[in-house]
Write a protein that holds these residues in place. Sequence first.
Motif, PDB file in Angstrom:
ATOM      1  N   PHE A  34      35.402 -74.285 -62.946  1.00 52.03           N
ATOM      2  CA  PHE A  34      34.755 -75.314 -63.752  1.00 52.03           C
ATOM      3  C   PHE A  34      35.035 -76.718 -63.231  1.00 52.03           C
ATOM      4  O   PHE A  34      34.175 -77.591 -63.242  1.00 52.03           O
ATOM      5  CB  PHE A  34      35.249 -75.243 -65.201  1.00 52.03           C
ATOM      6  N   VAL A  35      36.274 -76.950 -62.817  1.00 47.38           N
ATOM      7  CA  VAL A  35      36.751 -78.311 -62.589  1.00 47.38           C
ATOM      8  C   VAL A  35      35.944 -79.024 -61.515  1.00 47.38           C
ATOM      9  O   VAL A  35      35.514 -80.175 -61.687  1.00 47.38           O
ATOM     10  CB  VAL A  35      38.245 -78.290 -62.235  1.00 47.38           C
ATOM     11  N   LEU A  36      35.713 -78.349 -60.395  1.00 46.20           N
ATOM     12  CA  LEU A  36      35.024 -79.019 -59.292  1.00 46.20           C
ATOM     13  C   LEU A  36      33.584 -79.363 -59.650  1.00 46.20           C
ATOM     14  O   LEU A  36      33.028 -80.329 -59.136  1.00 46.20           O
ATOM     15  CB  LEU A  36      35.060 -78.140 -58.041  1.00 46.20           C
ATOM     16  N   ILE A  37      32.967 -78.573 -60.528  1.00 48.88           N
ATOM     17  CA  ILE A  37      31.585 -78.837 -60.909  1.00 48.88           C
ATOM     18  C   ILE A  37      31.479 -80.127 -61.716  1.00 48.88           C
ATOM     19  O   ILE A  37      30.555 -80.924 -61.533  1.00 48.88           O
ATOM     20  CB  ILE A  37      31.017 -77.652 -61.717  1.00 48.88           C
ATOM     21  N   PHE A  38      32.461 -80.353 -62.577  1.00 48.43           N
ATOM     22  CA  PHE A  38      32.387 -81.478 -63.516  1.00 48.43           C
ATOM     23  C   PHE A  38      33.421 -82.568 -63.242  1.00 48.43           C
ATOM     24  O   PHE A  38      33.594 -83.458 -64.074  1.00 48.43           O
ATOM     25  CB  PHE A  38      32.560 -80.959 -64.952  1.00 48.43           C
ATOM     26  N   LEU A  39      34.114 -82.502 -62.104  1.00 48.89           N
ATOM     27  CA  LEU A  39      35.206 -83.448 -61.880  1.00 48.89           C
ATOM     28  C   LEU A  39      34.717 -84.889 -61.833  1.00 48.89           C
ATOM     29  O   LEU A  39      35.320 -85.784 -62.445  1.00 48.89           O
ATOM     30  CB  LEU A  39      35.951 -83.094 -60.583  1.00 48.89           C
ATOM     31  N   ALA A  40      33.613 -85.147 -61.125  1.00 46.54           N
ATOM     32  CA  ALA A  40      33.110 -86.515 -61.027  1.00 46.54           C
ATOM     33  C   ALA A  40      32.686 -87.049 -62.402  1.00 46.54           C
ATOM     34  O   ALA A  40      32.977 -88.200 -62.757  1.00 46.54           O
ATOM     35  CB  ALA A  40      31.936 -86.577 -60.053  1.00 46.54           C
ATOM     36  N   ILE A  41      32.019 -86.200 -63.185  1.00 43.55           N
ATOM     37  CA  ILE A  41      31.598 -86.608 -64.530  1.00 43.55           C
ATOM     38  C   ILE A  41      32.817 -86.830 -65.419  1.00 43.55           C
ATOM     39  O   ILE A  41      32.886 -87.796 -66.190  1.00 43.55           O
ATOM     40  CB  ILE A  41      30.658 -85.556 -65.134  1.00 43.55           C
ATOM     41  N   TYR A  42      33.816 -85.948 -65.304  1.00 43.79           N
ATOM     42  CA  TYR A  42      35.035 -86.082 -66.110  1.00 43.79           C
ATOM     43  C   TYR A  42      35.746 -87.399 -65.807  1.00 43.79           C
ATOM     44  O   TYR A  42      36.186 -88.108 -66.730  1.00 43.79           O
ATOM     45  CB  TYR A  42      35.954 -84.901 -65.818  1.00 43.79           C
ATOM     46  N   LEU A  43      35.853 -87.739 -64.528  1.00 49.67           N
ATOM     47  CA  LEU A  43      36.586 -88.944 -64.148  1.00 49.67           C
ATOM     48  C   LEU A  43      35.902 -90.216 -64.644  1.00 49.67           C
ATOM     49  O   LEU A  43      36.574 -91.168 -65.062  1.00 49.67           O
ATOM     50  CB  LEU A  43      36.744 -88.999 -62.628  1.00 49.67           C
ATOM     51  N   THR A  44      34.576 -90.241 -64.612  1.00 46.24           N
ATOM     52  CA  THR A  44      33.863 -91.464 -64.991  1.00 46.24           C
ATOM     53  C   THR A  44      33.591 -91.548 -66.497  1.00 46.24           C
ATOM     54  O   THR A  44      33.736 -92.614 -67.105  1.00 46.24           O
ATOM     55  CB  THR A  44      32.530 -91.556 -64.223  1.00 46.24           C
ATOM     56  N   GLN A  45      33.227 -90.435 -67.116  1.00 38.52           N
ATOM     57  CA  GLN A  45      32.841 -90.475 -68.522  1.00 38.52           C
ATOM     58  C   GLN A  45      34.018 -90.246 -69.471  1.00 38.52           C
ATOM     59  O   GLN A  45      34.140 -90.919 -70.491  1.00 38.52           O
ATOM     60  CB  GLN A  45      31.742 -89.443 -68.799  1.00 38.52           C
ATOM     61  N   GLU A  46      34.881 -89.316 -69.137  1.00 40.91           N
ATOM     62  CA  GLU A  46      35.991 -88.991 -70.028  1.00 40.91           C
ATOM     63  C   GLU A  46      37.204 -89.882 -69.778  1.00 40.91           C
ATOM     64  O   GLU A  46      37.821 -90.370 -70.713  1.00 40.91           O
ATOM     65  CB  GLU A  46      36.370 -87.513 -69.861  1.00 40.91           C
ATOM     66  N   ARG A  47      37.547 -90.079 -68.496  1.00 42.86           N
ATOM     67  CA  ARG A  47      38.725 -90.871 -68.177  1.00 42.86           C
ATOM     68  C   ARG A  47      38.405 -92.355 -68.046  1.00 42.86           C
ATOM     69  O   ARG A  47      39.311 -93.189 -68.051  1.00 42.86           O
ATOM     70  CB  ARG A  47      39.383 -90.374 -66.880  1.00 42.86           C
ATOM     71  N   GLY A  48      37.152 -92.719 -67.896  1.00 43.51           N
ATOM     72  CA  GLY A  48      36.770 -94.123 -67.844  1.00 43.51           C
ATOM     73  C   GLY A  48      37.004 -94.802 -66.517  1.00 43.51           C
ATOM     74  O   GLY A  48      36.990 -96.042 -66.424  1.00 43.51           O
ATOM     75  N   PHE A  49      37.192 -94.052 -65.428  1.00 44.36           N
ATOM     76  CA  PHE A  49      37.369 -94.657 -64.110  1.00 44.36           C
ATOM     77  C   PHE A  49      36.016 -95.100 -63.555  1.00 44.36           C
ATOM     78  O   PHE A  49      34.969 -94.508 -63.862  1.00 44.36           O
ATOM     79  CB  PHE A  49      38.013 -93.662 -63.133  1.00 44.36           C
ATOM     80  N   ASP A  50      36.022 -96.138 -62.739  1.00 38.79           N
ATOM     81  CA  ASP A  50      34.771 -96.563 -62.116  1.00 38.79           C
ATOM     82  C   ASP A  50      34.442 -95.650 -60.939  1.00 38.79           C
ATOM     83  O   ASP A  50      35.224 -94.771 -60.561  1.00 38.79           O
ATOM     84  CB  ASP A  50      34.850 -98.029 -61.687  1.00 38.79           C
ATOM     85  N   GLU A  51      33.246 -95.883 -60.343  1.00 42.22           N
ATOM     86  CA  GLU A  51      32.783 -95.006 -59.266  1.00 42.22           C
ATOM     87  C   GLU A  51      33.709 -95.042 -58.062  1.00 42.22           C
ATOM     88  O   GLU A  51      33.932 -94.029 -57.393  1.00 42.22           O
ATOM     89  CB  GLU A  51      31.360 -95.396 -58.849  1.00 42.22           C
ATOM     90  N   LEU A  52      34.278 -96.216 -57.761  1.00 44.07           N
ATOM     91  CA  LEU A  52      35.180 -96.333 -56.616  1.00 44.07           C
ATOM     92  C   LEU A  52      36.431 -95.491 -56.821  1.00 44.07           C
ATOM     93  O   LEU A  52      36.868 -94.770 -55.912  1.00 44.07           O
ATOM     94  CB  LEU A  52      35.562 -97.798 -56.395  1.00 44.07           C
ATOM     95  N   ALA A  53      37.013 -95.554 -58.020  1.00 49.78           N
ATOM     96  CA  ALA A  53      38.207 -94.763 -58.311  1.00 49.78           C
ATOM     97  C   ALA A  53      37.899 -93.275 -58.282  1.00 49.78           C
ATOM     98  O   ALA A  53      38.678 -92.462 -57.763  1.00 49.78           O
ATOM     99  CB  ALA A  53      38.776 -95.166 -59.664  1.00 49.78           C
ATOM    100  N   ALA A  54      36.743 -92.901 -58.853  1.00 46.09           N
ATOM    101  CA  ALA A  54      36.353 -91.494 -58.833  1.00 46.09           C
ATOM    102  C   ALA A  54      36.148 -91.011 -57.400  1.00 46.09           C
ATOM    103  O   ALA A  54      36.571 -89.900 -57.043  1.00 46.09           O
ATOM    104  CB  ALA A  54      35.073 -91.301 -59.640  1.00 46.09           C
ATOM    105  N   GLY A  55      35.518 -91.844 -56.568  1.00 44.06           N
ATOM    106  CA  GLY A  55      35.335 -91.482 -55.167  1.00 44.06           C
ATOM    107  C   GLY A  55      36.663 -91.324 -54.445  1.00 44.06           C
ATOM    108  O   GLY A  55      36.827 -90.429 -53.603  1.00 44.06           O
ATOM    109  N   LEU A  56      37.631 -92.183 -54.783  1.00 45.81           N
ATOM    110  CA  LEU A  56      38.964 -92.075 -54.178  1.00 45.81           C
ATOM    111  C   LEU A  56      39.613 -90.752 -54.537  1.00 45.81           C
ATOM    112  O   LEU A  56      40.197 -90.072 -53.676  1.00 45.81           O
ATOM    113  CB  LEU A  56      39.828 -93.247 -54.646  1.00 45.81           C
TER     114      LEU A  56
END
Length: 459
Positions: A34-56
């Motif tokens: 599950f995690v890899l499918i939704f990791l980018a969405i989780y980082l930006t929507q749930e954790r509130g990180f910006d796109e740069l942090a999520a990309g990192l």
Amino acid sequence: MRTMRGWFRDTTGGLPRTFWYLWTGTLVNRLGSFVLIFLAIYLTQERGFDELAAGLVLSLWGVGGAVGTTLGGMLADRWGRRPTLLTSHLGAASMMLALGFARELWAVAVGALLLGLFAEAARPAFGAMMIDVVPERDRLRAFSLNYWAINLGFASAAILAGLAAEASYLLLFVIDAVTTLTTAVIIFVKVRETRVPAVAVALAAGAARPRGALRTILTDRVYLGFVALNLLGALVFLQHISMLPIAMGDDGLSPSTYGTVIALNGVLIVAGQLFVPRLIRGRSRSHVLALASVVMGVGFGLTAFADIAWFYALTVLVWTVGEMLNSPSNSTLIAELSPADLRGRYQGVFSLSWQLAGATAPLLGGLVRQQAGNGALWLGCAAIGVVMAVAHLASGPARERRAVALRPPAAPVEPVTVVRPPAPQAAEAAAIAPTEPVGSATDGYAPEPDRDRRAAPTR
């Protein structure tokens, strides 16, 4: 009905029990991916990180994966396949939970790095164990079945992950950790070590123990050339998760439409992958790989002309056919090009090509698209497919010669000792049965040419 039973028996019959335990572990593990499918969405929507942090964070996962495949390959050869698999699965399950509970960016980044390391360290050991337990004649079927399980699990996970995410994102990490632990339990209880010590391999081949594993790989131009072709193909293939959703978004199509279109990839593989081995059996692998490269290139090239959902769906179906042709031939060839005592490290180098493609494909795709336009990107993918096809045809004979050279020597068949009766007995036997010539199949003797042929090693 009888034909269907025969097909099922030909597809699944005769494979070793250990393979089915590994196959089951693969399916269970992929059902919880599950995690890899939704990791980018989780980082930006749930954790509130910006796109740069999520990309990192995603990049660090890729860096960990690159280290993990290299380390996992070395450990699989030196330490053993089974302990490497157990350690990597236990470590991945622990990091999955740690990542789910992490809050600060630094903690999430470290968790992603270690998760990538442990998760990808299992791949070389798993591939080496598959080669260890499955005879060469059955590897095409075995790798096709395993690839089918991967896609069945992944397609199911995409649906289940969406349901789990609605309840809690933490549930994604927990379920993923549980399925990873379940796979570890299957390996611990049912799977034995399959690695043959290097000394035993060398003695079986009648040679001294090999030295300098890294030097062996770095000087293996045939193998590295094949890995380079796989890297090119991966750069094209991974555009479907980086540039394809952007292209569809530019045409006004929603993310849900992209999800539906890309789901056709898994549906087609699950429906048709098990029929591929019979389709390509007995055919030149280089020709199959060349055809797969062209079909995949054409599929991605057609994306340059797509602007509505059904056209995008058509492009996905086309390049999926190329993927289905490529996967089993690719896997069997990698198996045959890997020396028995270095299988783990050879599998690690092959996996590393995917890690490099995962890190660079989005960057290169975005750069080409930004500088030359959307059409240039997809037509460039088609051109790469043609180049790969020509390269496969040109390098195929050398690869097959290397594969033959690396096959273990066949055990010599004991010569048949023919004890001929004394002359009087022979004359008496001839008088009793004059129509039965000496050396026929009915009297138990064989003429000299026949004996020599049976005594010669066969493959």
